[in-house]
Write an enzyme that holds these catalytic residues in place. Sequence first.
Site, PDB file in Angstrom:
ATOM      1  N   TYR A 145     -12.288  -4.101  -2.854  1.00  0.00           N
ATOM      2  CA  TYR A 145     -12.987  -3.985  -1.218  1.00  0.00           C
ATOM      3  C   TYR A 145     -14.586  -4.687  -1.697  1.00  0.00           C
ATOM      4  CZ  TYR A 145      -8.764  -2.819   1.193  1.00  0.00           C
ATOM      5  OH  TYR A 145      -7.664  -2.808   1.478  1.00  0.00           O
ATOM      6  N   ASN A 202      -1.063  -0.179   7.314  1.00  0.00           N
ATOM      7  CA  ASN A 202      -0.942  -1.572   7.971  1.00  0.00           C
ATOM      8  C   ASN A 202       0.015  -1.975   6.484  1.00  0.00           C
ATOM      9  OD1 ASN A 202      -3.063  -2.332   6.171  1.00  0.00           O
ATOM     10  ND2 ASN A 202      -4.176  -3.738   7.907  1.00  0.00           N
ATOM     11  N   LYS A 212       1.023  -1.338  -0.085  1.00  0.00           N
ATOM     12  CA  LYS A 212       0.397   0.099   0.136  1.00  0.00           C
ATOM     13  C   LYS A 212       1.484   1.147   0.369  1.00  0.00           C
ATOM     14  CE  LYS A 212      -3.893  -2.201   2.680  1.00  0.00           C
ATOM     15  NZ  LYS A 212      -4.554  -2.410   3.840  1.00  0.00           N
ATOM     16  N   GLU A 242      -9.726 -11.144  -7.631  1.00  0.00           N
ATOM     17  CA  GLU A 242      -8.695  -9.556  -7.152  1.00  0.00           C
ATOM     18  C   GLU A 242      -7.421  -9.760  -7.967  1.00  0.00           C
ATOM     19  OE1 GLU A 242      -7.510  -9.536  -3.491  1.00  0.00           O
ATOM     20  OE2 GLU A 242      -9.428  -9.861  -2.074  1.00  0.00           O
ATOM     21  N   HIS A 263      -1.663  -5.296   1.651  1.00  0.00           N
ATOM     22  CA  HIS A 263      -3.279  -6.079   1.018  1.00  0.00           C
ATOM     23  C   HIS A 263      -2.670  -7.724   1.196  1.00  0.00           C
ATOM     24  CE1 HIS A 263      -6.614  -7.708  -0.104  1.00  0.00           C
ATOM     25  NE2 HIS A 263      -5.735  -7.816  -1.333  1.00  0.00           N
TER      26      HIS A 263
HETATM   27  P1  ATP Z   1      -5.918  -6.270   3.713  1.00  0.00           P
HETATM   28  O1  ATP Z   1      -7.897  -6.544   2.281  1.00  0.00           O
HETATM   29  O2  ATP Z   1      -6.277  -4.875   3.270  1.00  0.00           O
HETATM   30  O3  ATP Z   1      -5.488  -7.345   3.246  1.00  0.00           O
HETATM   31  P2  ATP Z   1      -7.098  -7.574   6.265  1.00  0.00           P
HETATM   32  O4  ATP Z   1      -8.432  -8.589   5.502  1.00  0.00           O
HETATM   33  O5  ATP Z   1      -6.331  -7.356   7.246  1.00  0.00           O
HETATM   34  O6  ATP Z   1      -6.735  -6.103   5.347  1.00  0.00           O
HETATM   35  P3  ATP Z   1     -10.020  -6.486   6.467  1.00  0.00           P
HETATM   36  O7  ATP Z   1     -10.735  -6.696   7.018  1.00  0.00           O
HETATM   37  O8  ATP Z   1      -9.955  -6.923   4.955  1.00  0.00           O
HETATM   38  O9  ATP Z   1      -7.718  -6.117   6.779  1.00  0.00           O
HETATM   39  O10 ATP Z   1      -9.943  -4.561   6.110  1.00  0.00           O
HETATM   40  C1  ATP Z   1      -9.123  -3.654   4.879  1.00  0.00           C
HETATM   41  C2  ATP Z   1      -8.458  -2.451   5.076  1.00  0.00           C
HETATM   42  O11 ATP Z   1      -8.990  -1.688   5.857  1.00  0.00           O
HETATM   43  C3  ATP Z   1      -7.113  -2.961   6.581  1.00  0.00           C
HETATM   44  O12 ATP Z   1      -6.353  -3.471   6.355  1.00  0.00           O
HETATM   45  C4  ATP Z   1      -7.153  -1.835   6.921  1.00  0.00           C
HETATM   46  O13 ATP Z   1      -5.899  -0.577   5.639  1.00  0.00           O
HETATM   47  C5  ATP Z   1      -8.582  -0.904   7.196  1.00  0.00           C
HETATM   48  N1  ATP Z   1      -9.052  -0.961   8.635  1.00  0.00           N
HETATM   49  C6  ATP Z   1     -10.200  -2.688   8.293  1.00  0.00           C
HETATM   50  N2  ATP Z   1     -10.708  -1.840   9.494  1.00  0.00           N
HETATM   51  C7  ATP Z   1     -10.567  -0.731   9.368  1.00  0.00           C
HETATM   52  C8  ATP Z   1     -10.927   0.197  11.201  1.00  0.00           C
HETATM   53  N3  ATP Z   1     -11.994  -0.553  11.429  1.00  0.00           N
HETATM   54  N4  ATP Z   1     -10.517   1.323  10.971  1.00  0.00           N
HETATM   55  C9  ATP Z   1      -9.652   1.774   9.812  1.00  0.00           C
HETATM   56  N5  ATP Z   1      -9.430   0.882   8.805  1.00  0.00           N
HETATM   57  C10 ATP Z   1      -9.584   0.031   9.007  1.00  0.00           C
HETATM   58 MG    MG Z   2      -9.105  -8.315   3.787  1.00  0.00          MG
END
Ligand code: ATP
Ligand code: MG
Length: 200
Positions: free
Chosen positions: A53, A155, A13, A169, A158
């Site tokens: 997403y 973080n 990211k 994806e 992705h």
């Molecule tokens: P990714 O899909 O990005 O690999 P992930 O699968 O660990 O991450 P998801 O639950 O799919 O997490 O959420 C996607 C992204 O949205 C997270 O990586 C983070 O950057 C952001 N995110 C998720 N929840 C929150 C929240 N409550 N507040 C802020 N940002 C969030």
């Molecule tokens: Mg995810």
Amino acid sequence: MHPKQEKTLVIIKPDGIQRTLIGEIITRYERTGLKLMGLKMVIANEDRVEKHYTIDPEWVRKVGEKSIVSYDNKGIEPPSRDPEELGGHVLRRLKKYITSGPVIAMIWEGNQAVGIVRKITGGTEPLTSDVGTVRGDFTIDSYEIADTDDRPIRNLIHASGTLDEAKKEIALWFKKEEIFDYRLVQEQILYDVNMDGKPE
Ligand code: ATP
Ligand code: MG
């Protein structure tokens, strides 16, 4: 499909690019034995981020639920108890974050690629990601500070969550001709029935 051909999508990211962690992050995946099948730097638009997403139509609700559980585990009151509302807000913030600069998209292939990559990447919130994972080792964000400042959790990575998501994806981010099928010498050691290459 042979299990060694499982593929997953990883995106570094914009914060990962800005933290100059590209090489460090690629090394983490590469050294496991996974094979890089495609790589490119792109600036995504908001439409692509939304499509990405919402490949899983349940994602908005799930992301909201996950955030609420994380708050509850820490004994902190979440900003909302409605998962759809919380999730919708996360998506709006994510669109700004992911389009804010170049990202690097990669396809990694190998046995259990989806699971192995998720394990190395670590849990969503860097505060609670395991030590030894990319998110646990290289950054320090948390749900709480992200909410305080009304921004998404930064973080670095992705990584596809399931095999089905990975397939969709990869199709969203890569054209067919950008995916390279080739043999790595180390595959003989990882997968061939006889390590010496001689027939039975
Ligand atoms: P990714 O899909 O990005 O690999 P992930 O699968 O660990 O991450 P998801 O639950 O799919 O997490 O959420 C996607 C992204 O949205 C997270 O990586 C983070 O950057 C952001 N995110 C998720 N929840 C929150 C929240 N409550 N507040 C802020 N940002 C969030
Ligand atoms: Mg995810």
